[in-house]
Write an enzyme that holds these catalytic residues in place. Sequence first.
Site, mmCIF file in Angstrom:
data_model
loop_
_atom_site.group_PDB
_atom_site.id
_atom_site.type_symbol
_atom_site.label_atom_id
_atom_site.label_comp_id
_atom_site.label_asym_id
_atom_site.label_seq_id
_atom_site.Cartn_x
_atom_site.Cartn_y
_atom_site.Cartn_z
ATOM 1 N N HIS A 171 -109.343 88.446 78.502
ATOM 2 C CA HIS A 171 -108.587 88.375 77.243
ATOM 3 C C HIS A 171 -109.424 88.929 76.099
ATOM 4 C CE1 HIS A 171 -105.809 86.253 74.341
ATOM 5 N NE2 HIS A 171 -106.897 86.359 73.594
ATOM 6 N N GLU A 172 -110.690 88.527 76.027
ATOM 7 C CA GLU A 172 -111.545 88.983 74.927
ATOM 8 C C GLU A 172 -111.883 90.469 75.057
ATOM 9 O OE1 GLU A 172 -111.686 87.165 72.461
ATOM 10 O OE2 GLU A 172 -110.862 85.438 73.499
ATOM 11 N N HIS A 175 -109.377 92.578 73.327
ATOM 12 C CA HIS A 175 -109.605 92.730 71.896
ATOM 13 C C HIS A 175 -110.699 93.761 71.622
ATOM 14 C CE1 HIS A 175 -106.860 89.596 70.826
ATOM 15 N NE2 HIS A 175 -107.556 88.632 71.407
ATOM 16 N N GLU A 258 -102.198 88.462 70.533
ATOM 17 C CA GLU A 258 -102.572 87.448 71.508
ATOM 18 C C GLU A 258 -101.724 87.579 72.767
ATOM 19 O OE1 GLU A 258 -105.215 85.480 71.338
ATOM 20 O OE2 GLU A 258 -105.627 86.506 69.452
#
Length: 641
Positions: A171-172, A175, A258
């Site tokens: 997930h990170e 980003h 998100e």
Amino acid sequence: MNFFEQQDHARRQTRTLIILFTLAVIAIVAAVNIAMALVWSWTQTGYVPGMRAYPKGFFATNTAITLALIAGGTLIEMFNLRDGGDAVAKMAGGRLVAPSSTDVQERRLLNVVEEMALASGIACPKVYVMDREDAINAFAAGYNQDEAVVTVTRGALTRLTRDELQGVIGHEFSHILNGDMRLNIRLIGLLFGIQMIAGFGQHLMDFGSSMWGARNRDDKGPSGRAILFVTGLALLAIGYIGIFFGRLIKAAVSRQREFLADASAVQFTRNPDGIGGALRKIGGLSRSMQLGSRIQHPNAEQLSHLFLGAPRTSLTSGLFSTHPPIQERLRRIYGRSVDVLDAPELPGDVASPDARLADIPYAATGFAEAERPSHWVAFGSEEYEARTLPPEIDSAVREPHAACAMVYALLLGEAERDTQLGILEKEAPQQASLVPFLAEAIGRLPKSARLPLLDLAMPALKQLPDSAKDALLATADRLIAADNKLTLAEFVLQTVLTRRLDPHAGRATPVRYARLEMLKEDCKVLLSLIAHVAAPGAGVPASALFANGAKRCEELALSASDLKPVAALDYAQVKIALDHAHQLAPLAKPALIKALLAAAGDSDPMPLATADLLRAICAALEAPVPPAVAATYTNYHWDQV
């Protein structure tokens, strides 16, 4: 939506951010002028409100002071965040995890981050842990992917399985790769600026409460103490306009991202139970302990838009929430409603070698070719044999000074070795004796391991002070120049090393070229270089490969006759071309990379020299490595806890 569309979307969101910020400033300036007008009226006995009664320049002065506070607060905060991801991690109470850490949980975290970095072809980020936070949360921060950091809470280490931790890191990494981080740091600075009014009002209230005020000469009207207190109270109230707009802005730019990051984590790991399990445990932790993703640090609200989960509960949920509801995120991941999970702390040996997953290559956590979305890089191909790094190399990539020695070892040649060792004795005496030892160990590895080793060493190298980084780059340049020539392998290493360690590289690169045709000559240089390097392995003339690349970029109107001969190419030209290409608009970069891939030929697997060059070009453009390039590199793992 592919990687470059995401980058362009991030740029357009920056414009949205500027518009919302401007509206917030206008609203605050108007509110301050109205409030100050009312205070002025209150201080004048028998005063009837009217514009003519105000002192000359009254509203202009109010406006100037308000704008100065907002601009000053923004500039101060941006200056405080000049170190990018490191500054944000420390602002959140993070502790840097040493790459050489032997803590089992930290070792597991470092290994997962390294896997993701090697798979995506970017420098391995630094890793921070928020030791005082028992909740499950994480964030990525930085100005670009080459200086990013990943920060996780202690609760994420102690409550998540390896698969779940991998989902969180995936997930990170979304980003990091999708251009969210720079926008998020700008958002911190801008929001701090528009909330400065509240802080100034609080100071006036405190000063007014503590001072000994005297009345006016005629003993009429409020005292100076009362005036300061009421003025401060009005400004404090107005400051909540800034807080309102801050929440609105953060919600406007972060909620959809998100959802995208959750989806990307599933695509990265090919396992919905990774990020899904982490979110279910956040939900369960919220229900059982009122903890969930809650962050106790006082800066949590200011950094709320960075985190995996909402760090603070708020009455202004819904429209003004920076994060979608956990249940909605889970529905999108699983396609149905699922229950939350309990999140007890796992046994201390959960990440020990005895409890780890079976030894597998990084590829096993990737996703099948048919499932691979166009904007994600591959984790490799599962037919590759997993290899373990030799202990001496594994140790060297995790310690700053030993990592420097490893860089020098990568540059050590055969014919010029004595000259290079003489340079090292003079320029880097601490590492000189270690370099031949590491060079011998590197020589036993496949050549495809050279660039991944450099990626793995980045967290350790970035711990060096700027002066040591400059010395490293200067010494590397001298080693390369020892034989008065620059080989392709040396150029690749130099390009990647400079892009990732030069303090001036990649911080705030402006977009100067909106279309690829604006760089026609630079494209000729890059396509010609790729064609000449790839031709021997592809078994076709360089002119044919150049023509293949030219066909993929019809807007350039190039033909085989535009191929530059080898004698007309030099690496100074290539460096200039890469600098210009780095300043292309995000949506213009895919066409260039596709053209370069076409010029590399259809060999499967891609020759290592060609893959190395493309990997260096992607590093220079701050773009992820395409799957065709990533598949060239053998996958490695070590003590896969």
